[in-house]
Enzyme design. Sequence first.
Site, short mmCIF file in Angstrom:
data_model
loop_
_atom_site.label_atom_id
_atom_site.label_comp_id
_atom_site.label_asym_id
_atom_site.label_seq_id
_atom_site.Cartn_x
_atom_site.Cartn_y
_atom_site.Cartn_z
N LYS A 1 99.99 -11.88 -49.28
CA LYS A 1 100.56 -11.03 -48.25
C LYS A 1 101.06 -9.69 -48.75
O LYS A 1 100.82 -8.70 -48.19
CB LYS A 1 101.77 -11.88 -47.71
CG LYS A 1 101.51 -13.10 -47.05
CD LYS A 1 102.52 -13.76 -46.05
CE LYS A 1 101.65 -14.61 -44.88
NZ LYS A 1 102.44 -15.64 -44.39
N LYS B 1 98.69 -17.25 -38.60
CA LYS B 1 98.83 -16.22 -37.35
C LYS B 1 99.24 -15.04 -37.73
O LYS B 1 99.25 -14.21 -36.62
CB LYS B 1 99.86 -17.11 -36.65
CG LYS B 1 101.31 -17.37 -37.36
CD LYS B 1 102.30 -18.23 -36.42
CE LYS B 1 103.26 -19.47 -37.18
NZ LYS B 1 103.90 -18.82 -38.41
N LYS C 1 91.88 -18.84 -44.67
CA LYS C 1 92.74 -19.73 -43.55
C LYS C 1 92.97 -19.42 -42.34
O LYS C 1 93.07 -18.03 -42.33
CB LYS C 1 93.94 -20.16 -44.60
CG LYS C 1 95.03 -20.67 -43.73
CD LYS C 1 96.30 -21.00 -44.58
CE LYS C 1 97.35 -19.97 -44.49
NZ LYS C 1 98.18 -20.42 -42.93
#
Length: 330
Positions: A112, A198, A195
């Site tokens: 991230k 969201k 993956k």
Amino acid sequence: MADRILTGIKPTGKLTLGNYIGVLKHLNEMTDRGEAFIFIADLHALTLPIDPNELRQNSIDLACFYLAAGLDPEKAVLFLQSEVSAHSELNSIMQNYLYMGELSRMTQFKDKSAKMKENAIGLGLFAYPVLMACDIVLYNATVVPVGEDQVQHVELTRDLVNRFNNRYGDILQMPKAEMRKVGARIMSLSNPTIKMSKSDPKGDIFLKDDLAVVRKKIMSAVTDTGCEVKYDVENKPGISNLLTIYAALKDISIEEAEAHFVGYRYGDFKKEVADVVCEDLGKFQEKYHYFLDNKLYEEVLKKGAKRANEESQKLLKKVKQAVGLLTVSE
Ligand code: ATP
Ligand code: MG
């Protein structure tokens, strides 16, 4: 001893088929095994920039998704993390028992933060696994149902439990992650090597998508060369992902799904996968609207917060005492 189950989802965006297959769909079976604490991880949602109205709306949606997935408020405690202050209080104690080195090795943090400018990476994103460990130990959880991406964080929680208990005695319960055999990692339909996620939606199926859109997304999912419907993640990641989705929704093994599709062409195979996804999501969406339109989530969340507050205070008190925080009031 009955299991104590704990699991949460961040209200960070539109929930995906990955969240559904990885956790939501089978929650019901989980809650038959013991008392379950299920929460909307809204404090975790703040670790990446998010619009306040969106966060509020996502939280309502998530509550309704849980209910639509069949969560029984009599068996499970559903609550908002930010309404139970023990999470944050325990966090300020436990942050001293997890170390910078181990936190910086967390794959999720690396992934991230890699997409962000260095001066925009919040401390909360880095320290996320500390709060997650607190979420788990606060309820003496024994089982944490998660998708594969969260296993590393549960392992870190286990390290914390060992470290803390070695120092202060038998205070924290040792949890373990539990993954679905089929569907612990649903991949993007447009790039089956990443993956479905969201907060970084690429080739995602969203739980609120119109069914016609869902069908279209599946029909145009990236497939692989060759023509055989076979599970082979390395050489056929696209087909393998669709097989996984089919098997998970039908509650059968990958081998059974493969056997079913022997001799199918890719187009017919996709059509049948789309049928199964649309049928399942269609029913799910109807239930979601029922809980949303009747605002049934409000009472459930209120009752849940009360119960979670009572329960979490017990462990918090034990920890405060163990580490030497003096209590003079009460
Ligand atoms: P974000 O991108 O914000 O991290 P996410 O889709 O990864 O969103 P989380 O709120 O982090 O969702 O995770 C909720 C639960 O869903 C976790 O248990 C996680 O392991 C599971 N999960 C997330 N993505 C998938 C996936 N693609 N397949 C199976 N399970 C998943
Ligand atoms: Mg995630």
